[in-house]
Write a protein that holds these residues in place. Structure first.
Motif, PDB file in Angstrom:
ATOM      1  N   ILE A  66      -2.049  17.394   2.714  1.00 44.94           N
ATOM      2  CA  ILE A  66      -2.426  17.162   3.682  1.00 44.94           C
ATOM      3  C   ILE A  66      -2.965  15.704   4.076  1.00 44.94           C
ATOM      4  N   HIS A  67      -2.424  14.561   2.635  1.00 46.13           N
ATOM      5  CA  HIS A  67      -3.202  13.707   2.897  1.00 46.13           C
ATOM      6  C   HIS A  67      -2.064  12.534   2.644  1.00 46.13           C
ATOM      7  N   ASN A  68      -2.287  11.809   3.405  1.00 50.84           N
ATOM      8  CA  ASN A  68      -0.719  10.314   2.668  1.00 50.84           C
ATOM      9  C   ASN A  68      -1.779   9.572   3.646  1.00 50.84           C
ATOM     10  N   ASP A  69      -2.189   8.611   2.451  1.00 49.79           N
ATOM     11  CA  ASP A  69      -2.349   7.608   3.643  1.00 49.79           C
ATOM     12  C   ASP A  69      -1.317   5.965   3.376  1.00 49.79           C
ATOM     13  N   GLY A  70      -0.058   6.864   3.124  1.00 48.55           N
ATOM     14  CA  GLY A  70       0.649   5.149   2.662  1.00 48.55           C
ATOM     15  C   GLY A  70       1.082   4.373   3.483  1.00 48.55           C
ATOM     16  N   PHE A  71       1.050   4.895   4.911  1.00 54.38           N
ATOM     17  CA  PHE A  71       1.350   4.186   6.298  1.00 54.38           C
ATOM     18  C   PHE A  71      -0.388   3.758   6.610  1.00 54.38           C
ATOM     19  N   ALA A  72      -0.988   4.217   6.706  1.00 54.46           N
ATOM     20  CA  ALA A  72      -2.630   4.212   7.679  1.00 54.46           C
ATOM     21  C   ALA A  72      -3.458   2.767   6.592  1.00 54.46           C
ATOM     22  N   ALA A  73      -2.937   3.349   5.441  1.00 51.49           N
ATOM     23  CA  ALA A  73      -3.712   2.023   4.619  1.00 51.49           C
ATOM     24  C   ALA A  73      -3.573   0.743   4.486  1.00 51.49           C
ATOM     25  N   ASN A  74      -2.229   0.325   4.904  1.00 56.15           N
ATOM     26  CA  ASN A  74      -1.700  -0.768   4.206  1.00 56.15           C
ATOM     27  C   ASN A  74      -1.160  -1.115   5.964  1.00 56.15           C
ATOM     28  N   MET A  75      -1.444  -0.766   7.266  1.00 59.53           N
ATOM     29  CA  MET A  75      -1.061  -0.643   8.961  1.00 59.53           C
ATOM     30  C   MET A  75      -2.613  -0.575   9.601  1.00 59.53           C
ATOM     31  N   PRO A  76      -3.260  -1.394   8.940  1.00 60.35           N
ATOM     32  CA  PRO A  76      -5.030  -0.663   9.848  1.00 60.35           C
ATOM     33  C   PRO A  76      -4.449  -1.235  11.094  1.00 60.35           C
ATOM     34  N   GLN A  77      -4.343  -2.465  11.181  1.00 54.26           N
ATOM     35  CA  GLN A  77      -4.280  -2.779  12.696  1.00 54.26           C
ATOM     36  C   GLN A  77      -3.576  -2.021  13.930  1.00 54.26           C
ATOM     37  N   VAL A 114       5.505   1.503   0.027  1.00 56.72           N
ATOM     38  CA  VAL A 114       5.070   1.864   0.271  1.00 56.72           C
ATOM     39  C   VAL A 114       4.520   2.250   1.458  1.00 56.72           C
ATOM     40  N   VAL A 115       4.607   1.678   2.532  1.00 53.20           N
ATOM     41  CA  VAL A 115       4.824   1.571   3.909  1.00 53.20           C
ATOM     42  C   VAL A 115       5.881   2.689   4.545  1.00 53.20           C
ATOM     43  N   GLY A 116       7.224   1.598   4.085  1.00 57.41           N
ATOM     44  CA  GLY A 116       8.164   2.365   4.588  1.00 57.41           C
ATOM     45  C   GLY A 116       9.054   3.363   4.373  1.00 57.41           C
ATOM     46  N   THR A 117       8.556   3.656   2.503  1.00 61.21           N
ATOM     47  CA  THR A 117       8.644   5.041   2.189  1.00 61.21           C
ATOM     48  C   THR A 117       8.430   6.437   2.821  1.00 61.21           C
ATOM     49  N   ARG A 118       6.773   5.856   3.419  1.00 59.82           N
ATOM     50  CA  ARG A 118       5.731   6.776   4.194  1.00 59.82           C
ATOM     51  C   ARG A 118       6.331   7.268   5.404  1.00 59.82           C
ATOM     52  N   VAL A 119       6.621   6.673   6.065  1.00 61.12           N
ATOM     53  CA  VAL A 119       7.945   6.621   6.837  1.00 61.12           C
ATOM     54  C   VAL A 119       9.162   6.941   7.161  1.00 61.12           C
ATOM     55  N   THR A 163       7.261   8.270  15.794  1.00 58.21           N
ATOM     56  CA  THR A 163       7.392   8.401  13.760  1.00 58.21           C
ATOM     57  C   THR A 163       5.937   7.990  13.576  1.00 58.21           C
ATOM     58  N   MET A 164       6.165   6.762  13.617  1.00 58.35           N
ATOM     59  CA  MET A 164       4.768   5.697  13.237  1.00 58.35           C
ATOM     60  C   MET A 164       3.537   5.573  13.987  1.00 58.35           C
ATOM     61  N   ARG A 165       3.910   6.560  14.915  1.00 59.72           N
ATOM     62  CA  ARG A 165       1.852   7.633  15.422  1.00 59.72           C
ATOM     63  C   ARG A 165       1.850   8.459  14.560  1.00 59.72           C
ATOM     64  N   GLN A 166       2.633   9.413  14.244  1.00 56.62           N
ATOM     65  CA  GLN A 166       2.540  10.589  12.809  1.00 56.62           C
ATOM     66  C   GLN A 166       1.730  10.386  12.064  1.00 56.62           C
ATOM     67  N   VAL A 167       2.531   9.843  11.683  1.00 59.81           N
ATOM     68  CA  VAL A 167       2.153   8.843   9.641  1.00 59.81           C
ATOM     69  C   VAL A 167       1.186   8.379  10.071  1.00 59.81           C
ATOM     70  N   SER A 168       0.567   8.223  11.116  1.00 54.85           N
ATOM     71  CA  SER A 168      -0.805   6.804  10.511  1.00 54.85           C
ATOM     72  C   SER A 168      -1.785   7.079  10.595  1.00 54.85           C
ATOM     73  N   ARG A 169      -1.878   8.996  10.771  1.00 52.56           N
ATOM     74  CA  ARG A 169      -2.870   9.814  10.266  1.00 52.56           C
ATOM     75  C   ARG A 169      -2.496   9.816   8.351  1.00 52.56           C
ATOM     76  N   ALA A 170      -3.505   9.034   8.030  1.00 56.11           N
ATOM     77  CA  ALA A 170      -3.482   9.938   6.937  1.00 56.11           C
ATOM     78  C   ALA A 170      -3.813  11.247   6.886  1.00 56.11           C
ATOM     79  N   TYR A 171      -4.626  11.512   7.157  1.00 56.98           N
ATOM     80  CA  TYR A 171      -4.916  14.344   6.697  1.00 56.98           C
ATOM     81  C   TYR A 171      -3.782  14.168   8.501  1.00 56.98           C
ATOM     82  N   SER A 172      -2.412  14.700   7.750  1.00 52.48           N
ATOM     83  CA  SER A 172      -2.124  15.571   8.706  1.00 52.48           C
ATOM     84  C   SER A 172      -0.908  16.287   7.966  1.00 52.48           C
ATOM     85  N   PRO A 173      -1.276  17.901   8.803  1.00 51.01           N
ATOM     86  CA  PRO A 173      -0.489  19.228   8.853  1.00 51.01           C
ATOM     87  C   PRO A 173       1.748  18.568   8.938  1.00 51.01           C
ATOM     88  N   ASN A 174       1.564  17.468   8.714  1.00 47.06           N
ATOM     89  CA  ASN A 174       2.905  17.251   8.945  1.00 47.06           C
ATOM     90  C   ASN A 174       4.150  17.601   7.758  1.00 47.06           C
TER      91      ASN A 174
END
Length: 424
Positions: A66-77, A114-119, A163-174
Motif C-alpha cells: 500500500i506504500h510507494n513514495d517514488g513520486f511523492a518523495a521526489n516531486m514535492p511541489q 524513480v519518478v518515471g518508473t512509479r508513473v 495518473t500523476m494525481r493518483q500516484v502523488s499519494r504515498a499510501y494508496s490501495p491502487n
C-alpha cells in the motif's frame, strides 16, 4: 464430616510456613512464577526467530503493498498542487511551474528514473517521457506550460495528469486494485482495467484450479499407497516407506528436470509410445511446457505430503473394525464407506490442506515445465520482484494470495474443524 475435614485441611495449609518463615502459599506462587519465566525464556529464541523471519517480513510485505513514495518523495511541489486542487482540475501555469521545478530537482538528484518508473506502473510508456524531459528541465523558463509542451506535447494529455494525481499519494490501495484487474479513472472512480492488462484474476483462477486438481490427484494416488503401507507388516511397510521418503532426499530441481527428460517430445515416454506402436512418430504427445507438464510434475513432487498424513491416521486403525462390519453383513464397499473412511478423514483433511497450500505457492516447477499456459500466480509475483521491479504490485499479489489461503483455512476450520486435523 467431610466438609469439616476439608475446612480443617484448608486452614492448615494457610498456616503452613517454609523454613525461613514465609507462608507456604506465597512460596508456591513464587515458584510457579519462576517456572513460567524459565519456560518463557526457553521458547524466547524460537519466538524471536519466528518474529524476525516470518512476522516482520509479512508486515513489510503488507506495508509495501500500500506504500510507494517514488513520486511523492521526489516531486514535492507538484504533489502539493494535487493536494490543494480537486480531481479533474485542469493543470494551470502554477501546476506546470511546480512540474518544471520538480523535474529539474529530480534530474539533478538523479531520481527522475524513480519518478518515471512509479508513473509507468500505472500508465505504460511514461518513464521515457520523464527521463527525456528531465534532461531538458534546467533550460525551462516562464511561461512553463509552453516550455514543457514544446519539449514534449504528451504533457498535455489529461490521462497523464490524472495518473500523476493518483500516484502523488504515498499510501494508496491502487496496487490491490491492479492485483484484481481494477483501476481508477481520472475522476478517481474504480473501473475495470483495460482488456490487455486483465491477467491477474485469470492467473489466480488458474492457480487455484490447478492446485485443487493436484490435491485431488494426490489423494487419488496416495490413499491406496497409504492404505497398503498401513496394512502391511511393520518391517515391510518401513522398507516401502523409504520409496515414499526418497524424493525428500533428492533436489527439487533434479526431480523437475527429470520430468523434462521423460515428457519432452523426444523423451522417454514419447519414444516408448512410438516404439510400441501406440502413436506414430509424427503425432508425439505434447506433455511438457504446458499445464499437463505442471500438473504431472507437481503431483509427483507433492504426493509424499499426502501419503504421510494418511499413513499416520491409517496405521492405528484396527483391522478388526472392518472385519466386524463384514461379519455383520456389510459389503466391502459399505464397510469401507461407513467404517474405515470416516476414521481417515483427519488424514485426508491434513494432506489435502498441506498439498493445496504448497501447490498455490509453487514457483520453480511451473517455471521450468509449465510454459506459457502452465504459469501460476507465483511466477508473476517473481517476475514483478526480479524483472519489472514493481515490488508494490508483487506485494499486493502476494497479500491477495495469502488472504485467499487464510479464507480457505477458515472455511476448513468451520466445515471440518482444525481440531480434527492430524499431520502425524
Amino acid at each position: 464430616m467431610a466438609d469439616a475435614t476439608a475446612q480443617i485441611a484448608a486452614t492448615g495449609t494457610e498456616r503452613l510456613t517454609t523454613a525461613d518463615g514465609r507462608p507456604l502459599k506465597t512460596a508456591l506462587a513464587r515458584a510457579q512464577a519462576r517456572a513460567r519465566r524459565r519456560a518463557f525464556l526457553l521458547v524466547l529464541p524460537l519466538l524471536l526467530f519466528i518474529v524476525v523471519t516470518f512476522i516482520v517480513p509479512i508486515g513489510q510485505m503488507l506495508h509495501r503493498s500500500i506504500h510507494n513514495d517514488g513520486f511523492a518523495a521526489n516531486m514535492p511541489q507538484l504533489t502539493q498542487w494535487f493536494a490543494e486542487t480537486e480531481p479533474g482540475t485542469e493543470p494551470d501555469e502554477t501546476a506546470y511551474a511546480a512540474l518544471a521545478a520538480d523535474l529539474k530537482a529530480a534530474a539533478e538528484a538523479k531520481t527522475i528514473g524513480v519518478v518515471g518508473t512509479r508513473v509507468n506502473y500505472e500508465m505504460a510508456g511514461t518513464r521515457s517521457l520523464f527521463t527525456s524531459t528531465g534532461r531538458k528541465a534546467r533550460k525551462f523558463e516562464p511561461p512553463y506550460r509552453a516550455a514543457i509542451l514544446e519539449a514534449d506535447e504528451k504533457w498535455a494529455n489529461p490521462d497523464l495528469w490524472g495518473t500523476m494525481r493518483q500516484v502523488s499519494r504515498a499510501y494508496s490501495p491502487n496496487f490491490f486494485l491492479a492485483a484484481v484487474d481494477l483501476a481508477r479513472d481520472n475522476e478517481g472512480n474504480i473501473v475495470r482495467a483495460p482488456a490487455e492488462r486483465r491477467v491477474y484474476v485469470m492467473l489466480f483462477e488458474r492457480t487455484f484450479v490447478i492446485a485443487g486438481l493436484i490435491t485431488f490427484l494426490c489423494l487419488l494416488l496416495g490413499y491406496p499407497v497409504a492404505h497398503l503401507l498401513a496394512t502391511l507388516p511393520l518391517r515391510t511397510s518401513n522398507l516401502l516407506m523409504i520409496l515414499v521418503l526418497l524424493p525428500f532426499w533428492t533436489s527439487l530441481l533434479v526431480r523437475t528436470t527429470s520430468w523434462i527428460v521423460l515428457l519432452q517430445g523426444q523423451g522417454v515416454v514419447n519414444n516408448t509410445l512410438v516404439a510400441t506402436g501406440l502413436i506414430s512418430d509424427s503425432s508425439r504427445i505434447q506433455m511438457i511446457y504446458n499445464q499437463a507438464g505442471t500438473i504431472i510434475a507437481m503431483t509427483h513432487i507433492l504426493l509424499p505430503f499426502m501419503i504421510l498424513p494418511l499413513y499416520s491416521v491409517m496405521r492405528p486403525i484396527p483391522p478388526s473394525y472392518v472385519r466386524a462390519a463384514r461379519s455383520l453383513g456389510a459389503s466391502s464397499w459399505t464397510a469401507f464407506r461407513r467404517v474405515y473412511l470416516p476414521q481417515t478423514l483427519p488424514g485426508i483433511g491434513a494432506g489435502a490442506l498441506l498439498v493445496f497450500i504448497l501447490g498455490v505457492g509453487y514457483y520453480i516447477t511451473p517455471a521450468l515445465v509449465g510454459g506459457a499456459s502452465g504459469q501460476l500466480i507465483s511466477n508473476l509475483i517473481a517476475f514483478h520482484m526480479q524483472d519489472s521491479l514493481n515490488w508494490s504490485l508483487a506485494a499486493a499479489l502476494a497479500a491477495v494470495l495469502l488472504g485467499a489461503v487464510l479464507i480457505l483455512y477458515w472455511l476448513y476450520d468451520r466445515l471440518v474443524g482444525i481440531d480434527n486435523l492430524k499431520l502425524g
